[in-house]
Design a protein around this motif. Sequence first.
Motif, PDB file in Angstrom:
ATOM      1  N   VAL A 172      29.567  57.020  25.570  1.00 59.93           N
ATOM      2  CA  VAL A 172      31.022  57.124  25.643  1.00 59.93           C
ATOM      3  C   VAL A 172      31.438  57.900  26.886  1.00 59.93           C
ATOM      4  N   ILE A 173      32.546  57.466  27.484  1.00 60.48           N
ATOM      5  CA  ILE A 173      33.192  58.192  28.572  1.00 60.48           C
ATOM      6  C   ILE A 173      34.518  58.699  28.020  1.00 60.48           C
ATOM      7  N   ASP A 195      37.066  55.650  26.758  1.00 55.58           N
ATOM      8  CA  ASP A 195      38.266  56.020  26.011  1.00 55.58           C
ATOM      9  C   ASP A 195      39.281  56.685  26.941  1.00 55.58           C
ATOM     10  N   GLU A 196      40.228  55.897  27.429  1.00 54.75           N
ATOM     11  CA  GLU A 196      41.247  56.399  28.362  1.00 54.75           C
ATOM     12  C   GLU A 196      40.573  57.118  29.530  1.00 54.75           C
ATOM     13  N   ALA A 197      39.496  56.527  30.039  1.00 55.73           N
ATOM     14  CA  ALA A 197      38.648  57.199  31.024  1.00 55.73           C
ATOM     15  C   ALA A 197      39.353  57.469  32.347  1.00 55.73           C
ATOM     16  N   LEU A 198      40.457  56.778  32.620  1.00 56.39           N
ATOM     17  CA  LEU A 198      41.146  56.950  33.897  1.00 56.39           C
ATOM     18  C   LEU A 198      42.528  57.565  33.729  1.00 56.39           C
ATOM     19  N   MET A 215      24.375  47.381  36.349  1.00 54.76           N
ATOM     20  CA  MET A 215      23.585  47.780  35.183  1.00 54.76           C
ATOM     21  C   MET A 215      23.756  46.847  33.998  1.00 54.76           C
ATOM     22  N   ASN A 216      24.511  45.748  34.193  1.00 60.62           N
ATOM     23  CA  ASN A 216      24.752  44.759  33.133  1.00 60.62           C
ATOM     24  C   ASN A 216      25.306  45.427  31.869  1.00 60.62           C
ATOM     25  N   LEU A 217      26.383  46.187  32.045  1.00 54.41           N
ATOM     26  CA  LEU A 217      26.968  46.940  30.951  1.00 54.41           C
ATOM     27  C   LEU A 217      27.979  46.108  30.169  1.00 54.41           C
ATOM     28  N   THR A 218      28.141  46.463  28.923  1.00 52.55           N
ATOM     29  CA  THR A 218      29.183  45.904  28.065  1.00 52.55           C
ATOM     30  C   THR A 218      30.139  47.049  27.722  1.00 52.55           C
ATOM     31  N   PHE A 219      31.450  46.815  27.878  1.00 53.98           N
ATOM     32  CA  PHE A 219      32.430  47.887  27.704  1.00 53.98           C
ATOM     33  C   PHE A 219      33.419  47.594  26.576  1.00 53.98           C
ATOM     34  N   LEU A 220      33.779  48.650  25.854  1.00 60.34           N
ATOM     35  CA  LEU A 220      35.015  48.673  25.074  1.00 60.34           C
ATOM     36  C   LEU A 220      35.935  49.597  25.845  1.00 60.34           C
ATOM     37  N   PHE A 221      36.960  49.035  26.470  1.00 62.60           N
ATOM     38  CA  PHE A 221      37.819  49.774  27.396  1.00 62.60           C
ATOM     39  C   PHE A 221      39.136  50.074  26.698  1.00 62.60           C
ATOM     40  N   ILE A 222      39.319  51.337  26.291  1.00 57.67           N
ATOM     41  CA  ILE A 222      40.500  51.761  25.551  1.00 57.67           C
ATOM     42  C   ILE A 222      41.524  52.343  26.521  1.00 57.67           C
TER      43      ILE A 222
END
Length: 329
Positions: free
Chosen positions: A99-100, A183-186, A208-215
């Motif tokens: 998590v970020i 989670d509201e990382a920006l 890095m072939n990442l999968t995101f849940l971008f809140i």
Amino acid sequence: MSLLRVSNLKKYFAVKRSAGEILMRVPQKFVKAVDGVSFEINEGETFGLVGESGSGKTTTGRLVLRLIEPTEGTIEFDGVDITRLSNNEMRSFRRKMQVIFQDPMAALNPYMKIGDAVKHGLEIHNIGKSEQERRNMVLEMLEKVNLQPEIYSRYPHELSGGQRQRVVIARALILKPKFVVADEALAMLDVSVRSQLLKLLLDLKKEMNLTFLFITHDLATTKYICNKIGVMYLGKFVEIGTYNHIYKSPMHPYTKALISAIPEPDPDIMSSKKRFIPEGEVPNPINPPKGCRFHPRCPFSMSICGSVEPELVKMEDGRIIACHLYKSN
């Protein structure tokens, strides 16, 4: 292939009762923060979760990571229902799910040097054969997020907000996870820094072939990073679709309201833009309206909206929507 599949996820928080209410046997009340959400995220995708404050976005993210336990529902990650796993069994999944957080100053230990903070995950999971190898891994990750080696020995208060957020990103990615909740990382950054970090996330996602849940509450940001977008209102999805669905042809009245509130850089376009402002305030999540939860604020409300809750149905163009104004294909 779905990396994450969430089904009928619910989280109810009990409202604290006074001693008098307990003696009088007043029924327990609950805040229905997340109330039956279902969605899938394919490997390599970014799923955007948008909505007003209090819509249940952050709670959904924490549930998916099992930072809090669900009241009901299942969370399948990489084919495994992690809601059935013990804390010890979850340990192997922690490396794959990171998590970020929104506030880097709150997420970082003010008494721990940056290098130690990023290295901590490696130590927990016993990654690296020696202290020097772990140090080299941290320095390599700091370079990936565009931070200089001298940052390693500094403390969080010695860094700028943008630098601290890069550290939080480095700490999340040092374990080489498959899935990341941002989670509201920006949200707490200046606009110029926000654009730099958005580009960084896009580059790292590809590398890095990442999968995101971008809140996020900033719908404009999802335009650049999200494959699919889910719009939440009072703990439920009202519409799920692609960027073109949500931005260029929104269907649900609440989605239309959110899109109409996005500012345009051209003042002429902004002045001519049709605004749709919902009436009233967001209802109390302890006692949400019957039927459609948006109907008390919706100008298109019909009699059925106040009594029958609309189900999520798939439309001909592939989007999913919960609204009595539309019928399924």
